[in-house]
Design an enzyme around this catalytic site. Sequence first.
Site, mmCIF file in Angstrom:
data_model
loop_
_atom_site.group_PDB
_atom_site.id
_atom_site.type_symbol
_atom_site.label_atom_id
_atom_site.label_comp_id
_atom_site.label_asym_id
_atom_site.label_seq_id
_atom_site.Cartn_x
_atom_site.Cartn_y
_atom_site.Cartn_z
ATOM 1 N N ASN A 1 -1.039 5.588 3.359
ATOM 2 C CA ASN A 1 -1.473 6.240 2.125
ATOM 3 C C ASN A 1 -2.831 6.891 2.372
ATOM 4 O O ASN A 1 -3.746 6.251 2.886
ATOM 5 C CB ASN A 1 -1.572 5.191 1.003
ATOM 6 C CG ASN A 1 -1.876 5.793 -0.342
ATOM 7 O OD1 ASN A 1 -2.021 6.992 -0.470
ATOM 8 N ND2 ASN A 1 -1.972 4.963 -1.356
ATOM 9 N N GLU B 1 1.389 -9.195 2.188
ATOM 10 C CA GLU B 1 1.150 -8.382 3.382
ATOM 11 C C GLU B 1 1.441 -9.160 4.651
ATOM 12 O O GLU B 1 1.037 -10.318 4.792
ATOM 13 C CB GLU B 1 -0.311 -7.900 3.428
ATOM 14 C CG GLU B 1 -0.585 -6.702 2.562
ATOM 15 C CD GLU B 1 -1.893 -6.033 2.908
ATOM 16 O OE1 GLU B 1 -2.172 -4.980 2.313
ATOM 17 O OE2 GLU B 1 -2.636 -6.548 3.765
ATOM 18 N N SER C 1 0.833 -1.199 0.000
ATOM 19 C CA SER C 1 0.000 0.000 0.000
ATOM 20 C C SER C 1 0.868 1.250 0.000
ATOM 21 O O SER C 1 1.806 1.384 0.782
ATOM 22 C CB SER C 1 -0.897 -0.002 1.239
ATOM 23 O OG SER C 1 -1.662 1.166 1.297
ATOM 24 N N GLY C 2 0.548 2.188 -0.890
ATOM 25 C CA GLY C 2 1.288 3.436 -0.973
ATOM 26 C C GLY C 2 2.507 3.385 -1.866
ATOM 27 O O GLY C 2 3.224 4.379 -2.001
ATOM 28 N N GLY D 1 0.292 -6.325 -2.862
ATOM 29 C CA GLY D 1 1.473 -7.165 -2.716
ATOM 30 C C GLY D 1 1.352 -8.019 -1.461
ATOM 31 O O GLY D 1 0.364 -7.957 -0.722
ATOM 32 N N SER E 1 -5.605 5.108 -0.386
ATOM 33 C CA SER E 1 -5.178 3.733 -0.645
ATOM 34 C C SER E 1 -6.317 2.922 -1.254
ATOM 35 O O SER E 1 -7.445 2.918 -0.741
ATOM 36 C CB SER E 1 -4.721 3.074 0.663
ATOM 37 O OG SER E 1 -4.400 1.721 0.460
ATOM 38 N N SER E 2 -6.041 2.229 -2.355
ATOM 39 C CA SER E 2 -7.038 1.331 -2.954
ATOM 40 C C SER E 2 -7.183 0.109 -2.058
ATOM 41 O O SER E 2 -6.204 -0.584 -1.793
ATOM 42 C CB SER E 2 -6.587 0.890 -4.350
ATOM 43 O OG SER E 2 -6.509 1.981 -5.218
ATOM 44 N N THR F 1 -1.685 2.172 -8.119
ATOM 45 C CA THR F 1 -2.782 2.837 -8.820
ATOM 46 C C THR F 1 -2.264 3.952 -9.721
ATOM 47 O O THR F 1 -2.733 4.122 -10.855
ATOM 48 C CB THR F 1 -3.793 3.407 -7.802
ATOM 49 O OG1 THR F 1 -4.263 2.337 -6.967
ATOM 50 C CG2 THR F 1 -4.970 4.048 -8.498
#
Length: 969
Positions: free
Chosen positions: A130, A358, A80-81, A356, A133-134, A85
Amino acid sequence: LMGVEGRLRLVMESALTARDRVGVQDFVLLENYTSEAAFIENLRRRFKESLIYFYALSDNTYRSMRTERKDQCILISGESGAGKTEASKKILLYYAVTCPAHDRMAALGDRLLQSNPVLEAFGNAKTLRNDNSSRFGKYMDVQFDFRGAPVGSHILNYLLEKSRVVHQNHGERNFHIFYQLLDGGEEDLLKRLDLERNPQNYQYLVKGNCPRVSSINDKNDWKAVMKALPIIGFTEEEVQELLNIIASVLHLGNTQFGEGEDGETHITTETQIRNLTRLLGVDGSALREALTHKKLIAKGEEMISPLNFEQAGSARDALAKAVYGRTFTWLVEKINQSLALKVPGSSVIGLLDIYGFEVLQHNSFEQFCINYCNEKLQQLFIELTLRSEQEEYETEGIAWETVQYFDNKIICDLIEEKHKGIISILDEECLRPGEACDISFLEKMEDTLGGHPHFITHKLANGKTRRIMSREEFRLLHYAGEVNYNVSGELKFINSPIVMCQSSNQIVRQCFRKEEVIDQKRPEMAATQFKNSLMKLMEILISKEPSYVRCIKPNDAKQPGRFDEVLVRHQVKYLGLMENLRVRRAGFAYRRRFEAFLQRYKPLCPETWPNWHGRLADGVSTLVNHLGYKPEEYKLGRSKIFIRFPKTLFTTEDALEAKKPAIGDCVGYNTCWYVSYIVIVIQSAWRGMKARRRAKRRRQAAELIRRFIKGFIYRHEEYCPENEYFLDHVRYSFLKKLRKNLPKSVLDKSWPTPPPSLIEASEHLRWLHMQNMMRKYCRRIQPEWRKQMEQKVVASEIFKDQKDSYPQSVGKLFLGTRLENEQINLKVIQTLGNDKVQYGVPVTKYDRRGFKARPRQLLLTSSFAVLVDRTKIKQRIDYPALRGESGVKGSKRDLCLPQGDVVLHCDHVIEAVTKFAMMSGRTNHVNISLGSIRFALARGKEGIVDFIRGSELKVAKGKRGHLLVVSQG
């Protein structure tokens, strides 16, 4: 044209000489490829020089799709971040800018662009890493036509983080749409939804304690979402129902429970239940029962048992997650309908933007699914890499060497194997009769998977591991590392599909289908659904040519130029980059086509410089022998040279760099003279070509002018060689002018004046154009409008130039009827039987004796007309009985029916007469009189109706016993 591989190698080779400063672009060329420190140091150099980019990959993927006509896919992964995206947006932007323009591209691009704020509002949230974040995985297919222009798109969503709906860590927020609605929604909307602006008033929004974020403007984002929804194709009703669902989730979070003296659970917030009932369109008592009771079916018998306080809270949260998750899936499908376009023979580039690997402090079912997905992607990467390598080796005739690598199939089987895998055990535990619990699920895994080398629980672990593992956890040894998963809260049930599928909210009813309740088959659990969707994704990816974008976040502080080595090492490990590199380096590090290799390095050998005239393979062999390559350092294939070690390539590149000054001194003078000679030859040829073109144009212009003048002189003669050019030009000019000035409608009577030679042709073209416009106009007419026009035509034939009020009536539409079925007495309808009323209008009848006015209803059927007095049919007029000169006579608002000489007054006389004439088939027998009308009375006597003009409308008995009708005008 240079191939994809050639372009990549050209870019790579241009940076080889600066490798000590900027690193190597292709990590396969790392000398110490097994060293994580060397890998990270190369990353640092690339990052420092701002040489990490993916536009070349986007370009190569697009060109491969065009030239090889094979579907492509780009796999984007990272934590994340890290910029997944943003990477996908940049790739889409690259295609939008560089691809050919298309007629539909503007509208498609607008919808695709507007789908971003909608997806981000419902699928993105603020996390610690983020602010945007998606929280879902996304696979997007972009469809290209035969010209390479994007013409359609389709999105598949994976694994929305539904747990965020009911719980957020400190410093994080729920999905953006909740805050956007509260901050940006109009007062009337919030009042209708029974919401307040303060997010702290809602249990599902307070747990993160972060209602405001400085980098996010919820009010502006709300406006962007509301603007985007209609563009994508949402109707106003769908938007309202969608917002009802969002508001219902907030009310659901505020639903509270209490315990009675006997331990039974009941709902204490009736206001929330009323709001949920209204917003979701469900039955309140059924919803209350679903939140406080559990329904079980055992051996065909249905049993209902109450939930305790904790179970009721879990049932409420499970319902909130299910409603939001299914609504998000519906939203994605709605966007797909807007972006979809099926084009035969089209090609596709897929973009996979997914989490990715986690590892969090508390890893739940969602982290389990994320890491399972990454295991499958790692398995796919290795499989495709090895297959590609093996195919290239076989094509070039080089023996394939078995590659030793860690095959993570053992981990994938541990998770997904039928009857034995973790997902199958979870399904069985959820579906077994009785009270399922998290501990029983853990115990069953221990019994089934106890001896597996990649599975550990507190009970199966050694003493050292037990000290750091909870009794509610199990550990999987993934390819990227160990992860502890907590089973607490994994076995939750939604006890309300039957309530939701009966909702009056169309979106909710589509999300919770009745088939779920009716179908007696074993239901599919969430884990199995994810496994099946992941299998389909693997089938999609394996059918395409893959490329990879690995997003690595340089630091957590969002600072430019800062490289956090610890954080980067952590991501390199969890992305599996070292293992992937090891698989690619198992064979040869570098391969190049003979002609390209010889062209670049031929100055290093006297026998190949300046030109080699023999076979390419022989030239390459001569070159490498001169350079002293050892047999174990290279192999020659059928069309390529394979170099095993990067050091061999670097030595060759350094030798070329050292040779360049000497090459320049030797050829400098000859090159300079040769270039000067070439310049003079080119200049001379160019000047001669320009002069010849200029002389040719002048000759053509003179000949054209002569022909035109001669044609003008003979323009009145018959068509002959002397005037053919002039007349052809006249025809062409007229037709060109006509094309620009054609009438646009059937009412436009304008037409360009033709030359004398084209008068007949012009009239014929005018007739054809008018016929064509009329056909087009008629095809566009809807059936209802066609019927209206037919009636207006009949009215024109009857009343045009006969009634002064007719022109004012032309623009007024005729109604199907002036009387609804409710206005006609039921007894009358029963008396008519199968003869349906086609038209009805209220009228006033005047008696033949004394002309007394009586209210009546004139009803027209397909075969007769009747006059009705409330419940009775007073008079019936059969259409066949209207013979000879009988017909309809009338003034401005009066009509007289000669069948029995019925005298009627009607406010819609033109409409009524037209309907009557058309139904009776007597359109030619209508007599319009503005003087006097004589009609038969009883015993041979005559009655007279006098029509005169006056200042106001009046119908009364006049002098001499006549009926006097005064019309305005």
